[in-house]
Design a protein around this motif. Structure first.
Motif, PDB file in Angstrom:
ATOM      1  N   ILE A   5       0.865  -1.179   0.000  1.00 33.00           N
ATOM      2  CA  ILE A   5       0.000   0.000   0.000  1.00 33.00           C
ATOM      3  C   ILE A   5       0.904   1.232   0.000  1.00 33.00           C
ATOM      4  O   ILE A   5       1.718   1.408   0.902  1.00 33.00           O
ATOM      5  CB  ILE A   5      -0.968  -0.014   1.191  1.00 33.00           C
ATOM      6  CG1 ILE A   5      -1.961  -1.170   0.999  1.00 33.00           C
ATOM      7  CG2 ILE A   5      -1.708   1.324   1.293  1.00 33.00           C
ATOM      8  CD1 ILE A   5      -2.924  -1.402   2.124  1.00 33.00           C
ATOM      9  N   HIS A   6       0.798   2.018  -1.047  1.00 34.49           N
ATOM     10  CA  HIS A   6       1.623   3.211  -1.201  1.00 34.49           C
ATOM     11  C   HIS A   6       0.858   4.441  -0.727  1.00 34.49           C
ATOM     12  O   HIS A   6      -0.374   4.446  -0.687  1.00 34.49           O
ATOM     13  CB  HIS A   6       1.981   3.412  -2.682  1.00 34.49           C
ATOM     14  CG  HIS A   6       2.766   2.281  -3.278  1.00 34.49           C
ATOM     15  ND1 HIS A   6       4.085   2.050  -2.971  1.00 34.49           N
ATOM     16  CD2 HIS A   6       2.422   1.317  -4.157  1.00 34.49           C
ATOM     17  CE1 HIS A   6       4.518   0.992  -3.652  1.00 34.49           C
ATOM     18  NE2 HIS A   6       3.518   0.524  -4.368  1.00 34.49           N
ATOM     19  N   ARG A   7       1.610   5.483  -0.455  1.00 35.21           N
ATOM     20  CA  ARG A   7       1.014   6.774  -0.075  1.00 35.21           C
ATOM     21  C   ARG A   7       1.024   7.726  -1.272  1.00 35.21           C
ATOM     22  O   ARG A   7       1.922   7.657  -2.108  1.00 35.21           O
ATOM     23  CB  ARG A   7       1.828   7.432   1.059  1.00 35.21           C
ATOM     24  CG  ARG A   7       2.120   6.566   2.263  1.00 35.21           C
ATOM     25  CD  ARG A   7       0.946   6.367   3.150  1.00 35.21           C
ATOM     26  NE  ARG A   7       0.371   7.601   3.671  1.00 35.21           N
ATOM     27  CZ  ARG A   7      -0.715   7.644   4.430  1.00 35.21           C
ATOM     28  NH1 ARG A   7      -1.350   6.515   4.736  1.00 35.21           N
ATOM     29  NH2 ARG A   7      -1.185   8.791   4.873  1.00 35.21           N
ATOM     30  N   MET A 182      -7.947  -0.053   2.940  1.00 37.97           N
ATOM     31  CA  MET A 182      -7.441   1.311   2.695  1.00 37.97           C
ATOM     32  C   MET A 182      -8.532   2.258   3.183  1.00 37.97           C
ATOM     33  O   MET A 182      -9.568   2.418   2.530  1.00 37.97           O
ATOM     34  CB  MET A 182      -7.146   1.521   1.202  1.00 37.97           C
ATOM     35  CG  MET A 182      -5.948   0.718   0.715  1.00 37.97           C
ATOM     36  SD  MET A 182      -5.392   1.186  -0.936  1.00 37.97           S
ATOM     37  CE  MET A 182      -6.606   0.359  -1.969  1.00 37.97           C
ATOM     38  N   ASP A 184      -8.166   5.527   4.012  1.00 35.41           N
ATOM     39  CA  ASP A 184      -8.055   6.929   3.608  1.00 35.41           C
ATOM     40  C   ASP A 184      -7.843   7.036   2.100  1.00 35.41           C
ATOM     41  O   ASP A 184      -6.713   7.033   1.611  1.00 35.41           O
ATOM     42  CB  ASP A 184      -6.890   7.602   4.342  1.00 35.41           C
ATOM     43  CG  ASP A 184      -6.796   9.078   3.981  1.00 35.41           C
ATOM     44  OD1 ASP A 184      -7.678   9.567   3.237  1.00 35.41           O
ATOM     45  OD2 ASP A 184      -5.849   9.733   4.427  1.00 35.41           O
ATOM     46  N   SER A 187      -5.190   9.263   0.303  1.00 37.39           N
ATOM     47  CA  SER A 187      -3.731   9.178   0.432  1.00 37.39           C
ATOM     48  C   SER A 187      -3.168   7.766   0.277  1.00 37.39           C
ATOM     49  O   SER A 187      -1.993   7.560   0.584  1.00 37.39           O
ATOM     50  CB  SER A 187      -3.305   9.737   1.792  1.00 37.39           C
ATOM     51  OG  SER A 187      -3.741   8.875   2.822  1.00 37.39           O
ATOM     52  N   GLU A 188      -3.965   6.820  -0.177  1.00 33.37           N
ATOM     53  CA  GLU A 188      -3.457   5.456  -0.289  1.00 33.37           C
ATOM     54  C   GLU A 188      -3.837   4.832  -1.627  1.00 33.37           C
ATOM     55  O   GLU A 188      -4.910   5.115  -2.161  1.00 33.37           O
ATOM     56  CB  GLU A 188      -4.066   4.575   0.819  1.00 33.37           C
ATOM     57  CG  GLU A 188      -3.638   4.957   2.218  1.00 33.37           C
ATOM     58  CD  GLU A 188      -4.338   4.110   3.275  1.00 33.37           C
ATOM     59  OE1 GLU A 188      -3.657   3.431   4.036  1.00 33.37           O
ATOM     60  OE2 GLU A 188      -5.593   4.145   3.317  1.00 33.37           O
TER      61      GLU A 188
END
Ligand SMILES: [Fe+2]
Length: 246
Positions: A5-7, A182, A184, A187-188
């Motif tokens: 999971i990236h930001r 996820m 949010d 932002s994800e």
């Protein structure tokens, strides 16, 4: 293969999607409450959104999917947002590449409460496993090339049964199915090798609709390496995929 999971700093697609529903249906509530809009469209259209159909055959008939594609085609606004997001957030994940082969338009998924985002498998080999797993598959089952990497971008919080479950190998090398969480969506986003990792949905037993994009991306160097595999298929450049330079 990376599952991560990236930001990101922001998700520009949420506003784009919200605008579609405001313009067409006067809907201004949060996207995760979109199920309330189903009560305001004709029953036959509602059924197309909530009836669980057959995976890859007729499970994309919800009119909201067509609304999205109509908005994408109406101007270059979406394409600009999409390409900017990929250049900023996804291209850096492939440090050896200056160019990516990207799915021309994302798939949009709607998982409404008491329904699911995709259809069931009806082929005899898989139908029996569909009791509480909806649409169990890996993308290779549908002819997708092994060089593809999958990305999922949430428009609403994704959790529990409104989200998907994907195959993971845990520390003891045991195969488990992990719920993609996820919370949010601003932002994800998720990266996973869903070409080979199996994944499925469940009946959404949460109170909230899940909306998400899924896209497939191939590093350009790999696309060139396996060019013959794509030639003459729907996955040729210009059809399913386009080239995106830095
Ligand atoms: Fe898939």
């Amino acid at each position: 293969m990376k599952t991560h999971i990236h930001r990101c700093d922001e998700n520009p697609f949420i506003g784009f999607i919200a605008k579609i529903f405001e313009a067409k249906y006067n809907y201004t509530d949060e996207l995760r409450n979109l199920q309330s809009l189903l009560e305001k469209i004709p029953e036959s259209e509602k059924e197309k959104c909530v009836k669980i159909q057959t995976l890859g055959v007729n499970d994309r008939q919800c009119p909201f999917i067509a609304d999205f594609h109509e908005a994408v085609d109406a101007s270059d606004e979406f394409t600009k947002l999409y390409h900017t997001f990929i250049r900023k957030n996804i291209l850096p994940l492939f440090p050896k590449e200056t160019t990516l082969v990207v799915q021309k338009t994302p798939n949009i998924r709607f998982s409404f409460p008491n329904s699911a985002a995709i259809g069931k498998r009806k082929d005899p080999e898989h139908a029996s496993s569909e009791s509480d797993r909806i649409g169990f598959h890996c993308d290779a089952d549908f002819g997708h090339h092994f060089s593809e990497m999958n990305f999922i971008i949430p428009m609403t919080p994704m959790y529990d049964s409104n989200s998907l479950y994907y195959e993971q190998i845990d520390d003891e090398q045991v195969e488990i199915y992990k719920n993609l969480k996820m919370l949010d969506p601003q932002s994800e986003f998720f990266q996973g090798y869903l070409n080979k990792l199996h994944h499925y949905n469940r009946i959404n037993q949460t109170q909230h609709t899940r909306i998400s994009f899924d896209i497939r991306i191939i590093p350009y160097s790999e696309y060139i390496e396996y060019l013959d595999a794509f030639r003459g298929t729907k996955f040729e450049l210009g059809k399913y995929y386009v080239v995106l330079d830095s």
